[in-house]
Design a protein around this motif. Sequence first.
Motif, PDB file in Angstrom:
ATOM      1  N   VAL A  64       4.910  -1.866  -0.007  1.00 24.86           N
ATOM      2  CA  VAL A  64       4.699  -0.454  -0.331  1.00 24.86           C
ATOM      3  C   VAL A  64       3.247  -0.134   0.019  1.00 24.86           C
ATOM      4  CG1 VAL A  64       4.697   1.298  -2.136  1.00 24.86           C
ATOM      5  CG2 VAL A  64       6.434  -0.519  -2.161  1.00 24.86           C
ATOM      6  N   ASP A  65       3.075   0.724   1.019  1.00 23.66           N
ATOM      7  CA  ASP A  65       1.748   1.141   1.452  1.00 23.66           C
ATOM      8  C   ASP A  65       1.522   2.601   1.081  1.00 23.66           C
ATOM      9  OD1 ASP A  65       0.679  -1.174   2.782  1.00 23.66           O
ATOM     10  OD2 ASP A  65       2.140  -0.839   4.367  1.00 23.66           O
ATOM     11  N   VAL A  66       0.324   2.877   0.576  1.00 29.02           N
ATOM     12  CA  VAL A  66      -0.079   4.240   0.239  1.00 29.02           C
ATOM     13  C   VAL A  66      -1.149   4.662   1.237  1.00 29.02           C
ATOM     14  CG1 VAL A  66      -1.269   5.673  -1.461  1.00 29.02           C
ATOM     15  CG2 VAL A  66       0.454   4.008  -2.204  1.00 29.02           C
ATOM     16  N   TYR A  67      -0.937   5.803   1.867  1.00 30.68           N
ATOM     17  CA  TYR A  67      -1.904   6.380   2.802  1.00 30.68           C
ATOM     18  C   TYR A  67      -2.460   7.646   2.161  1.00 30.68           C
ATOM     19  CZ  TYR A  67       0.410   3.377   6.224  1.00 30.68           C
ATOM     20  OH  TYR A  67       0.936   2.300   6.887  1.00 30.68           O
ATOM     21  N   ALA A  76      -5.944   4.918  -6.395  1.00 26.41           N
ATOM     22  CA  ALA A  76      -5.385   5.521  -7.608  1.00 26.41           C
ATOM     23  C   ALA A  76      -3.872   5.709  -7.501  1.00 26.41           C
ATOM     24  CB  ALA A  76      -6.073   6.855  -7.894  1.00 26.41           C
ATOM     25  N   LEU A  77      -3.399   6.204  -6.364  1.00 25.61           N
ATOM     26  CA  LEU A  77      -1.965   6.412  -6.197  1.00 25.61           C
ATOM     27  C   LEU A  77      -1.231   5.076  -6.130  1.00 25.61           C
ATOM     28  CD1 LEU A  77       0.457   8.228  -5.901  1.00 25.61           C
ATOM     29  CD2 LEU A  77      -0.083   8.477  -3.449  1.00 25.61           C
ATOM     30  N   ALA A  78      -1.813   4.080  -5.470  1.00 23.92           N
ATOM     31  CA  ALA A  78      -1.192   2.750  -5.409  1.00 23.92           C
ATOM     32  C   ALA A  78      -1.078   2.135  -6.804  1.00 23.92           C
ATOM     33  CB  ALA A  78      -1.982   1.838  -4.483  1.00 23.92           C
ATOM     34  N   PRO A 107      -0.961  -7.907  -5.505  1.00 24.06           N
ATOM     35  CA  PRO A 107      -1.029  -6.556  -6.067  1.00 24.06           C
ATOM     36  C   PRO A 107      -1.728  -5.618  -5.080  1.00 24.06           C
ATOM     37  CG  PRO A 107      -2.640  -7.983  -7.102  1.00 24.06           C
ATOM     38  CD  PRO A 107      -1.824  -8.851  -6.195  1.00 24.06           C
ATOM     39  N   PRO A 108      -1.781  -4.321  -5.387  1.00 24.76           N
ATOM     40  CA  PRO A 108      -2.394  -3.372  -4.455  1.00 24.76           C
ATOM     41  C   PRO A 108      -3.817  -3.754  -4.053  1.00 24.76           C
ATOM     42  CG  PRO A 108      -1.263  -2.197  -6.193  1.00 24.76           C
ATOM     43  CD  PRO A 108      -1.260  -3.648  -6.581  1.00 24.76           C
ATOM     44  N   ALA A 109      -4.067  -3.665  -2.761  1.00 27.60           N
ATOM     45  CA  ALA A 109      -5.383  -3.944  -2.199  1.00 27.60           C
ATOM     46  C   ALA A 109      -5.554  -3.093  -0.946  1.00 27.60           C
ATOM     47  CB  ALA A 109      -5.516  -5.430  -1.848  1.00 27.60           C
ATOM     48  N   VAL A 110      -6.794  -2.842  -0.594  1.00 30.03           N
ATOM     49  CA  VAL A 110      -7.084  -2.082   0.615  1.00 30.03           C
ATOM     50  C   VAL A 110      -6.624  -2.898   1.815  1.00 30.03           C
ATOM     51  CG1 VAL A 110      -8.913  -1.091   2.035  1.00 30.03           C
ATOM     52  CG2 VAL A 110      -9.006  -0.882  -0.463  1.00 30.03           C
ATOM     53  N   ARG A 111      -5.875  -2.257   2.690  1.00 27.96           N
ATOM     54  CA  ARG A 111      -5.393  -2.884   3.927  1.00 27.96           C
ATOM     55  C   ARG A 111      -5.999  -2.123   5.099  1.00 27.96           C
ATOM     56  NH1 ARG A 111       1.080  -3.889   2.736  1.00 27.96           N
ATOM     57  NH2 ARG A 111       0.792  -5.594   1.241  1.00 27.96           N
ATOM     58  N   PRO A 112      -6.352  -2.832   6.144  1.00 24.36           N
ATOM     59  CA  PRO A 112      -6.942  -2.153   7.291  1.00 24.36           C
ATOM     60  C   PRO A 112      -5.941  -1.216   7.964  1.00 24.36           C
ATOM     61  CG  PRO A 112      -6.536  -4.462   7.790  1.00 24.36           C
ATOM     62  CD  PRO A 112      -6.224  -4.267   6.342  1.00 24.36           C
ATOM     63  N   TYR A 113      -6.489  -0.177   8.575  1.00 27.82           N
ATOM     64  CA  TYR A 113      -5.669   0.749   9.345  1.00 27.82           C
ATOM     65  C   TYR A 113      -6.533   1.282  10.467  1.00 27.82           C
ATOM     66  CZ  TYR A 113      -1.894   3.999  10.311  1.00 27.82           C
ATOM     67  OH  TYR A 113      -0.862   4.665  10.911  1.00 27.82           O
ATOM     68  N   GLU A 114      -5.953   1.408  11.652  1.00 27.98           N
ATOM     69  CA  GLU A 114      -6.755   1.752  12.825  1.00 27.98           C
ATOM     70  C   GLU A 114      -7.308   3.174  12.834  1.00 27.98           C
ATOM     71  OE1 GLU A 114      -2.384   1.951  13.598  1.00 27.98           O
ATOM     72  OE2 GLU A 114      -3.677   0.287  13.070  1.00 27.98           O
ATOM     73  N   ASN A 115      -6.744   4.076  12.055  1.00 24.95           N
ATOM     74  CA  ASN A 115      -7.233   5.446  12.001  1.00 24.95           C
ATOM     75  C   ASN A 115      -8.216   5.569  10.832  1.00 24.95           C
ATOM     76  OD1 ASN A 115      -7.643   8.190  11.662  1.00 24.95           O
ATOM     77  ND2 ASN A 115      -5.563   8.718  12.263  1.00 24.95           N
ATOM     78  N   ALA A 117      -9.631   8.110   9.698  1.00 26.13           N
ATOM     79  CA  ALA A 117      -9.550   9.388   8.989  1.00 26.13           C
ATOM     80  C   ALA A 117      -8.682   9.295   7.738  1.00 26.13           C
ATOM     81  CB  ALA A 117      -9.002  10.471   9.920  1.00 26.13           C
ATOM     82  N   LEU A 118      -8.110   8.126   7.505  1.00 29.49           N
ATOM     83  CA  LEU A 118      -7.316   7.933   6.304  1.00 29.49           C
ATOM     84  C   LEU A 118      -7.508   6.521   5.780  1.00 29.49           C
ATOM     85  CD1 LEU A 118      -4.675   6.098   7.234  1.00 29.49           C
ATOM     86  CD2 LEU A 118      -3.947   8.281   8.149  1.00 29.49           C
ATOM     87  N   ARG A 119      -7.038   6.286   4.577  1.00 34.04           N
ATOM     88  CA  ARG A 119      -7.163   4.959   3.958  1.00 34.04           C
ATOM     89  C   ARG A 119      -5.784   4.475   3.558  1.00 34.04           C
ATOM     90  NH1 ARG A 119     -10.856   5.287   6.479  1.00 34.04           N
ATOM     91  NH2 ARG A 119     -13.034   5.379   5.893  1.00 34.04           N
ATOM     92  N   ARG A 120      -5.620   3.138   3.585  1.00 31.30           N
ATOM     93  CA  ARG A 120      -4.336   2.505   3.282  1.00 31.30           C
ATOM     94  C   ARG A 120      -4.531   1.439   2.210  1.00 31.30           C
ATOM     95  NH1 ARG A 120      -1.839  -1.741   7.431  1.00 31.30           N
ATOM     96  NH2 ARG A 120       0.061  -2.310   6.325  1.00 31.30           N
ATOM     97  N   VAL A 121      -3.702   1.505   1.184  1.00 28.22           N
ATOM     98  CA  VAL A 121      -3.689   0.507   0.121  1.00 28.22           C
ATOM     99  C   VAL A 121      -2.246   0.055  -0.039  1.00 28.22           C
ATOM    100  CG1 VAL A 121      -4.070   0.084  -2.334  1.00 28.22           C
ATOM    101  CG2 VAL A 121      -5.687   1.493  -1.051  1.00 28.22           C
ATOM    102  N   GLY A 122      -2.039  -1.260  -0.032  1.00 32.42           N
ATOM    103  CA  GLY A 122      -0.669  -1.740  -0.099  1.00 32.42           C
ATOM    104  C   GLY A 122      -0.488  -2.926  -1.012  1.00 32.42           C
ATOM    105  N   ALA A 123       0.768  -3.155  -1.343  1.00 31.24           N
ATOM    106  CA  ALA A 123       1.155  -4.293  -2.184  1.00 31.24           C
ATOM    107  C   ALA A 123       2.542  -4.747  -1.751  1.00 31.24           C
ATOM    108  CB  ALA A 123       1.182  -3.895  -3.654  1.00 31.24           C
TER     109      ALA A 123
END
Length: 133
Positions: A64-67, A76-78, A107-115, A117-123
């Motif tokens: 489950v990834d939150v962008y 916070a959303l993750a 558990p939820p942690a920051v995951r890299p994403y190539e863009n 302009a946004l951030r990704r947190v996933g678990a």
Amino acid sequence: MAAVGSVDVELELIQWLQARTGPGVVVRDEVDNNLLDELPTIQVQRLPAGGDDGIRLDRALVDVDVYHSTRAAAIALAAEVRGWLLVDLPGSVTATAVFGRVTSSPPPAVRPYENTALRRVGATYQIYSHPVS
């Protein structure tokens, strides 16, 4: 009796999470080129892993990834999603599925994403389910 693995965990979780987040959050299985215009987005993907008991209980591993537009908002959303999945999902029943134990590892942690302009947190969640009898 329904077959082992007959619960579409992705579809069930997408609908279940969308009911909790409301219309301001997009919950889906795939992201596309419009992602920046559809923040926040929660992406649900079953991994090619897990198992079953050979009778009817399915053990799915689900990413489950939150962008979101900022790191803090994504975290916070993750965290909110994690709470729903760990506390509210076990024991839930939908028209086609019964959900049991849920764990998160990692558990939820920051995951890299190539863009940038946004951030990704996933678990990754381990979710037990079986079809409704």
